[in-house]
Design an enzyme around this catalytic site. Structure first.
Site, short mmCIF file in Angstrom:
data_model
loop_
_atom_site.label_atom_id
_atom_site.label_comp_id
_atom_site.label_asym_id
_atom_site.label_seq_id
_atom_site.Cartn_x
_atom_site.Cartn_y
_atom_site.Cartn_z
N SER A 227 -2.01 -10.27 3.94
CA SER A 227 -1.84 -8.99 4.63
C SER A 227 -1.16 -9.28 5.96
O SER A 227 -1.72 -9.97 6.81
CB SER A 227 -3.20 -8.32 4.85
OG SER A 227 -3.04 -7.12 5.58
N ASP B 52 0.81 -1.22 0.00
CA ASP B 52 0.00 0.00 0.00
C ASP B 52 0.84 1.27 0.00
O ASP B 52 0.63 2.18 -0.81
CB ASP B 52 -0.94 0.01 1.21
CG ASP B 52 -1.90 -1.18 1.18
OD1 ASP B 52 -2.14 -1.71 0.09
OD2 ASP B 52 -2.40 -1.55 2.26
N ASP C 97 -6.92 0.08 11.98
CA ASP C 97 -5.73 0.91 12.08
C ASP C 97 -5.96 2.36 11.68
O ASP C 97 -5.29 3.27 12.18
CB ASP C 97 -4.59 0.32 11.25
CG ASP C 97 -3.92 -0.85 11.95
OD1 ASP C 97 -4.10 -0.97 13.17
OD2 ASP C 97 -3.22 -1.63 11.29
N ARG D 41 0.36 1.20 16.98
CA ARG D 41 -0.09 2.37 16.23
C ARG D 41 0.06 3.69 16.99
O ARG D 41 0.51 4.68 16.41
CB ARG D 41 -1.54 2.19 15.78
CG ARG D 41 -1.77 1.00 14.85
CD ARG D 41 -0.69 0.90 13.80
NE ARG D 41 -0.93 -0.14 12.82
CZ ARG D 41 0.03 -0.87 12.27
NH1 ARG D 41 1.29 -0.68 12.65
NH2 ARG D 41 -0.25 -1.78 11.37
#
Length: 409
Positions: free
Chosen positions: A182, A20, A130, A101
């Protein structure tokens, strides 16, 4: 987008070098005229992914790449507070992606402000958790910062589309359509989602996907014994050797992984409302949670231990939902820290083919009394006292039964 594009001249991109964000550098420069893209990678232990990252970022259009070593902060300010809380999301998930995160988001803001950036961009999808975690962390430190989330606006609608985009513009990738799981990794865990795992009816291909260790079937036929030492709820030594926080977690990952520890196959409830299925590897973390909980059974009184379990559930929900930088999470941490003042001691464990077994527990603050608990005769507990206790404790039941008998009569 044209009107907005004139305002965005410098973007800080949360960059992993994966599918990504590799595509995203090119996309940002194509859609925001004369836009400078500064890539930022938070090193939270994903060591293999950092190799060649700077060259790749610059070759795909970034003006520079920051690689920030956040490992110590990650472990000591995020992992250990969560461990001390005993926080598990939906009983099994040890929050490996969730608490990575906020520490990355905090550093993104610091760099964006130092660089005078107009916006921060992330590569999270509009279906995942996320996006919430990153954006709430950004809002906590830069509430007016513009946030760009391409997955919510661009023409790419799937990972297949993203791979096609990369091929069209000759953006190098480490994956293929066949290995396009992923994944998210750090020094605490590695997650696997997508492809055949999207159907809960499919058994995970452990021999193909596991990276932090082996399956229990392939673990050694001989058990491994270890001893962990804790001070105020924090692990400080392995087998009698004092170790720094990051080194300790990594050492336990190696030992746990070799013994098939910490592999879960979970269907979880995402914050955005859907269920998702994934396989998570958390070898060292699973050992630490097990050992810490075992030591608490020795050091915490009943009421504190039971109430703390409720706190752990709420703590996990806050972490999972991206609410680390909130007054409630801070308040819960303060409660947890108070409970950990006596959680000091040693836990000896046996690891065998995915299983953890307690061998021994010891603590200078142990609340366990052999004299009180003994089945032999003692001078500290008069067993005749139990009769009066049961009479009072069971009084509501007695009254209820008498009322029922009276009603029947």
């Amino acid at each position: 987008m044209a009107k907005e594009a004139k305002k965005i001249k410098k973007v800080v991109l949360a960059y992993s070098g994966g599918l990504d964000t590799s595509v995203m550098i090119h996309w940002l420069k194509a859609n925001y005229e004369d836009c400078e893209v500064i890539a930022v990678t938070g090193n939270v232990g994903q060591e293999a992914e950092l190799v060649g990252l700077e060259e790749k970022a610059l070759n795909t259009g970034a003006s520079k790449l920051y690689i920030e070593d956040l490992q110590e902060e990650f472990v000591e300010d995020f992992i250990f507070p969560t461990l001390k809380a005993g926080a598990k999301y939906e009983k099994d998930y040890l929050l490996g992606t969730s608490f990575a995160r906020p520490v990355i988001g905090k550093r993104l803001v610091e760099i964006a402000l130092a660089e005078g950036a107009d916006a921060i961009c992330h590569g999270c999808t509009g279906k995942g958790n996320d996006q919430v975690r990153f954006e709430l962390a950004i809002k906590a430190f830069a509430p007016n910062m513009t946030i760009i989330a391409p997955w919510r606006t661009w023409e790419i609608k799937s990972r297949e589309d993203a791979i096609a985009y990369a091929e069209k513009y000759e953006i190098p990738l480490k994956i293929t359509r066949e290995t396009n799981y992923s994944k998210d990794g750090n020094l605490w865990h590695l997650s696997h989602e997508g492809l055949d795992l999207e159907s809960p009816t499919n058994e995970p291909k452990y021999d193909q996907i596991l990276e932090m260790g082996v399956s229990p079937e392939n673990a050694p036929d001989v058990a491994t014994e270890i001893t962990l030492s804790f001070e105020k709820g924090i692990p400080v030594a392995l087998n009698g050797e004092k170790m720094a926080s990051v080194a300790l977690v990594k050492a336990l990952n190696k030992i746990g992984g070799a013994n098939g520890i910490g592999i879960i196959d979970i269907v979880e409830n995402r914050l955005v409302g859907m269920k998702s299925r994934g396989v998570y590897e958390t070898p060292g973390g699973t050992i630490l949670y097990f050992a810490h909980q075992a030591l608490e059974t020795l050091c915490l009184d009943k009421e504190t231990q039971h109430y703390k379990e409720l706190i752990g559930i709420k703590f996990a929900e806050l972490v999972y939902n991206g609410l680390w930088f909130t007054p409630l999470r801070a308040a819960l941490s303060a409660f947890v820290d108070e409970t950990q003042k006596t959680v000091t001691g040693e836990v000896k464990l046996k690891l065998y083919k995915g299983n953890l077994t307690k061998v021994s527990l010891s603590s200078p603050y142990s609340l366990y009394s052999e004299e009180f608990a003994s089945f032999d005769e003692d001078d500290v507990y008069d067993q005749k006292d139990a009769e009066g206790f049961i009479q009072l404790f069971g009084l509501p039941i007695t009254v209820q039964a008498l009322m029922a008998q009276k009603g029947e009569a």
